[in-house]
Design an enzyme around this catalytic site. Structure first.
Site, PDB file in Angstrom:
ATOM      1  N   CYS A 145      -3.058  -0.608  10.793  1.00 60.27           N
ATOM      2  CA  CYS A 145      -2.802  -1.146   9.449  1.00 60.27           C
ATOM      3  C   CYS A 145      -2.624  -2.660   9.495  1.00 60.27           C
ATOM      4  O   CYS A 145      -3.146  -3.381   8.638  1.00 60.27           O
ATOM      5  CB  CYS A 145      -1.577  -0.480   8.819  1.00 60.27           C
ATOM      6  SG  CYS A 145      -1.877   1.225   8.290  1.00 60.27           S
ATOM      7  N   ARG A 180       9.821   4.151  28.009  1.00 60.68           N
ATOM      8  CA  ARG A 180      10.582   5.103  28.815  1.00 60.68           C
ATOM      9  C   ARG A 180       9.671   5.802  29.822  1.00 60.68           C
ATOM     10  O   ARG A 180      10.014   5.943  30.994  1.00 60.68           O
ATOM     11  CB  ARG A 180      11.265   6.110  27.895  1.00 60.68           C
ATOM     12  CG  ARG A 180      12.126   7.121  28.580  1.00 60.68           C
ATOM     13  CD  ARG A 180      13.078   6.497  29.570  1.00 60.68           C
ATOM     14  NE  ARG A 180      14.460   6.790  29.234  1.00 60.68           N
ATOM     15  CZ  ARG A 180      15.440   6.874  30.123  1.00 60.68           C
ATOM     16  NH1 ARG A 180      15.198   6.682  31.402  1.00 60.68           N
ATOM     17  NH2 ARG A 180      16.658   7.112  29.750  1.00 60.68           N
ATOM     18  N   CYS A 218       6.916  14.678  36.002  1.00 58.36           N
ATOM     19  CA  CYS A 218       7.896  14.783  34.920  1.00 58.36           C
ATOM     20  C   CYS A 218       8.613  16.127  35.045  1.00 58.36           C
ATOM     21  O   CYS A 218       9.833  16.221  34.896  1.00 58.36           O
ATOM     22  CB  CYS A 218       7.206  14.717  33.556  1.00 58.36           C
ATOM     23  SG  CYS A 218       5.971  13.409  33.356  1.00 58.36           S
ATOM     24  N   CYS A 260      10.057   5.848  33.927  1.00 58.91           N
ATOM     25  CA  CYS A 260      10.158   7.077  34.728  1.00 58.91           C
ATOM     26  C   CYS A 260       9.035   7.147  35.763  1.00 58.91           C
ATOM     27  O   CYS A 260       9.267   7.563  36.895  1.00 58.91           O
ATOM     28  CB  CYS A 260      10.142   8.309  33.817  1.00 58.91           C
ATOM     29  SG  CYS A 260      11.768   8.645  33.060  1.00 58.91           S
ATOM     30  N   HIS A 263      12.478  16.939  34.745  1.00 59.04           N
ATOM     31  CA  HIS A 263      12.908  17.336  33.401  1.00 59.04           C
ATOM     32  C   HIS A 263      12.717  18.817  33.066  1.00 59.04           C
ATOM     33  O   HIS A 263      13.232  19.286  32.062  1.00 59.04           O
ATOM     34  CB  HIS A 263      12.205  16.473  32.353  1.00 59.04           C
ATOM     35  CG  HIS A 263      12.636  15.032  32.408  1.00 59.04           C
ATOM     36  ND1 HIS A 263      13.937  14.639  32.191  1.00 59.04           N
ATOM     37  CD2 HIS A 263      11.946  13.898  32.698  1.00 59.04           C
ATOM     38  CE1 HIS A 263      14.018  13.321  32.314  1.00 59.04           C
ATOM     39  NE2 HIS A 263      12.831  12.848  32.626  1.00 59.04           N
ATOM     40  N   CYS A 293       0.806  -1.228   0.000  1.00 61.64           N
ATOM     41  CA  CYS A 293       0.000   0.000   0.000  1.00 61.64           C
ATOM     42  C   CYS A 293       0.836   1.273   0.000  1.00 61.64           C
ATOM     43  O   CYS A 293       0.436   2.281  -0.563  1.00 61.64           O
ATOM     44  CB  CYS A 293      -0.936   0.016   1.198  1.00 61.64           C
ATOM     45  SG  CYS A 293      -2.119  -1.339   1.181  1.00 61.64           S
TER      46      CYS A 293
END
Lengths: 158, 283
Positions: free
Chosen positions: B136, B240, B199, B244, B203, B101
Site C-alpha cells: 500500500c 523473533r 523450531c 531463534c 517449541h 482509503c
C-alpha cells in the site's frame, strides 16, 4: 610476542589439528557411539572441564542439564537429564562419544554435537547469524572435550 | 530391541509427562473485558504433534503477565497511539494516508490480523501484514517502504492487531496457500545450524522446560507484535524468528524473505484458535 600468543589461541580453539590429536573428521565411534581413545593423548583437566560445562560461551551444558556439583552457576535447564551420577552410568569412552556427538549414542537427540565440523544445514559463524567465512571449528577443541570428559567422570552416584 | 531404540522410546514417553508442569493456569482478561483464549485444543493439522496449544503468555512470570492485562500498563500501547497518528497522516507522492482509503481503522481492520498471512489472489502470493502494508505504501501512496522489522512497521502491525484482539487466529492453510504452508512446515522441522536444532526441538518437544534461564513456550505468534522488556521495544515475528535461528549457530533467513513468510504462515496456523493478543508483553 603478539604473534606467538595468536598462534596459541588458534591452537586452543582447535581449528588447527595438532600432532597426535584426532581431528573431528577422524574420530572413530564404536557401535554404541563411544570413542575408546583419547582425542589428544593428554589427560583431561577436570577443573577446566567444570568451567566449560557451566560457561555460556563454551559448552553451555547447563543450558539443558542440571549439575548439582555446579550449584554456584546460575540457571540450569531441564531439556536433558541431570548429569549427576553420569560418571557412574557411563564409561570414559562412552562419555567421550556423548560429548563429541551424542547422536551416535541417542538417535536423533536434541543434544548438539560438540566435536563435529560438517553435515550441517545453513551453518553460521557462531552466533552472528551470518554465513561462516571459512571452515567451521568444532564447538569445543579436542582438549576441551577431554577436560569435559574428565569432569563428567568425577560425577559419581552417591 | 537394542539400547538406542529403548532410550528413544523412553524419551518419547517421558516428554509429555514433563511438559505438563509447563504452562500455568492463569486466565488472561485485558482491561477487565477482553477474554483471551490462551489455551485450546490443537488444530487438526497438528493433532499428531500436541494435544493443546498455549499462548506464550502462559509461560511468563506473574509480573510480566500483569503488564498485558491492562492497556495502561502495557508498554506496547504507546506505539499503537503513534501508529494511529501515522494512519491519519498523508505520506508519499499521492498525498494519501491510510485513512484516505481505509477510513477508520477500527472498522476497516477489524478481523484482519486474525487471518494473516493470507493468499492474495491478484498478486498470486501469500502476503503477511507487513508485505501488504508496504505494498500500500509503495503502490497506493507513492511512499517509501518501511523496514520490514522496523519501528514504524511494528507499530502499524500493533494498531491493526488491536482491532482484532480477542478474536481467534484463523489463517487458511489450504487452497492456494497450501504450497507455502508446506514449505513453512518443512522449515519448522529442519534442524539448522551447528547446534542442529529445529523450531520443533525447542517449541514442540520441550515447551514448559527451562533452557538456561528461559522458560520455553510453544513459540506461538498470536501475540505479535510483542513488546519485550529485554529490548524495550515492539518486536515483529520475523525479528523473533531471526533471533531463534541465529541461536542455533545458523545462517539466518532474511526478514521478509519467502522462507520467513512461509514459516510465518505455518507458525500462525499452529495457533489457529488462540486469541489475537498483539501487542503482547514478553520478557
Amino acid at each position: 610476542m603478539k604473534f606467538a600468543s595468536l598462534t596459541l589461541a588458534t591452537a586452543l580453539t582447535g581449528s588447527i589439528a595438532l600432532a597426535g590429536q584426532v581431528g573431528p573428521e577422524d574420530v572413530a565411534f564404536n557401535d554404541d557411539g563411544a570413542i575408546e581413545a583419547s582425542l589428544t593423548g593428554a589427560p583431561g583437566d577436570a577443573a577446566n572441564g567444570a568451567v566449560i560445562v557451566g560457561e555460556k560461551s563454551k559448552g553451555n551444558c547447563v543450558a539443558c542439564h542440571q549439575v548439582a556439583a555446579l550449584a554456584d552457576v546460575p540457571f540450569h535447564g531441564e531439556v536433558g537429564p541431570p548429569l549427576d551420577g553420569a560418571g557412574s552410568r557411563w564409561s570414559e569412552a562412552e562419555l567421550r562419544g556423548l560429548v563429541s556427538n551424542a547422536k551416535m549414542t541417542f538417535d536423533g537427540t536434541v543434544m548438539p554435537a560438540f566435536y563435529k565440523v560438517d553435515g550441517f544445514v545453513r551453518p553460521g559463524d557462531a552466533y552472528t547469524g551470518n554465513a561462516p567465512e571459512g571452515p567451521l571449528p568444532p564447538i569445543l577443541s579436542a582438549q576441551e572435550i577431554e577436560d569435559v570428559v574428565a569432569f563428567l567422570a568425577t560425577l559419581k552416584e552417591e | 530391541m537394542n539400547f538406542k531404540a529403548m532410550t528413544a522410546i523412553a524419551a518419547l514417553v517421558a516428554a509429555p509427562l514433563s511438559v505438563l508442569a509447563g504452562p500455568d493456569e492463569d486466565a488472561l482478561v485485558v482491561n477487565g473485558e477482553i477474554e483471551m483464549v490462551t489455551k485450546t485444543a490443537a488444530p487438526a493439522h497438528m493433532a499428531d504433534a500436541v494435544d493443546e496449544i498455549y499462548s506464550g503468555w502462559r509461560f511468563r512470570s506473574d509480573e510480566t503477565q500483569a503488564l498485558q492485562m491492562d492497556d495502561f500498563d502495557n508498554p506496547g500501547m504507546v506505539f499503537v497511539d503513534q501508529a494511529q497518528e501515522a494512519w491519519d497522516t498523508a505520506d508519499g507522492t499521492e498525498g494519501k494516508s491510510c485513512a484516505s482509503c481505509h477510513d477508520a481503522v477500527q472498522d476497516s481492520m477489524a478481523g484482519v490480523r486474525a487471518v494473516y498471512p493470507k493468499w492474495n489472489e491478484d498478486a498470486g502470493e501469500v502476503r503477511t501484514l507487513a508485505t501488504q502494508i508496504n505494498d500500500c505504501r509503495e503502490n497506493k501512496m507513492g511512499a517509501e517502504k518501511w523496514k520490514y522489522t522496523g519501528g514504524d512497521m511494528a507499530a502499524m502491525e500493533a494498531l491493526i492487531s488491536v482491532q482484532s484482539r480477542g478474536m481467534p487466529v484463523n489463517v487458511a492453510i489450504d487452497g492456494p496457500a497450501q504450497e507455502t504452508w508446506e514449505k513453512g512446515k518443512e522449515i519448522y522441522y529442519t534442524r539448522y545450524g551447528q547446534l542442529e536444532l529445529s523450531c520443533a526441538n525447542c517449541h514442540e518437544q520441550n515447551y514448559g522446560n527451562m533452557i538456561r534461564a528461559d522458560h520455553l513456550s510453544q513459540g506461538q505468534i498470536n501475540g505479535f507484535p510483542t513488546y519485550r522488556l529485554k529490548n524495550a521495544k515492539l518486536n515483529t515475528a520475523h525479528a523473533r524468528f531471526k533471533g531463534c535461528v541465529r541461536d542455533t549457530r545458523a545462517e539466518t533467513f532474511k526478514p521478509g524473505s519467502d522462507d520467513f513468510v512461509a514459516l510465518e504462515l505455518y507458525v500462525a496456523s499452529r495457533g489457529n484458535g488462540l486469541s489475537v493478543e498483539g501487542p503482547s508483553v514478553r520478557n
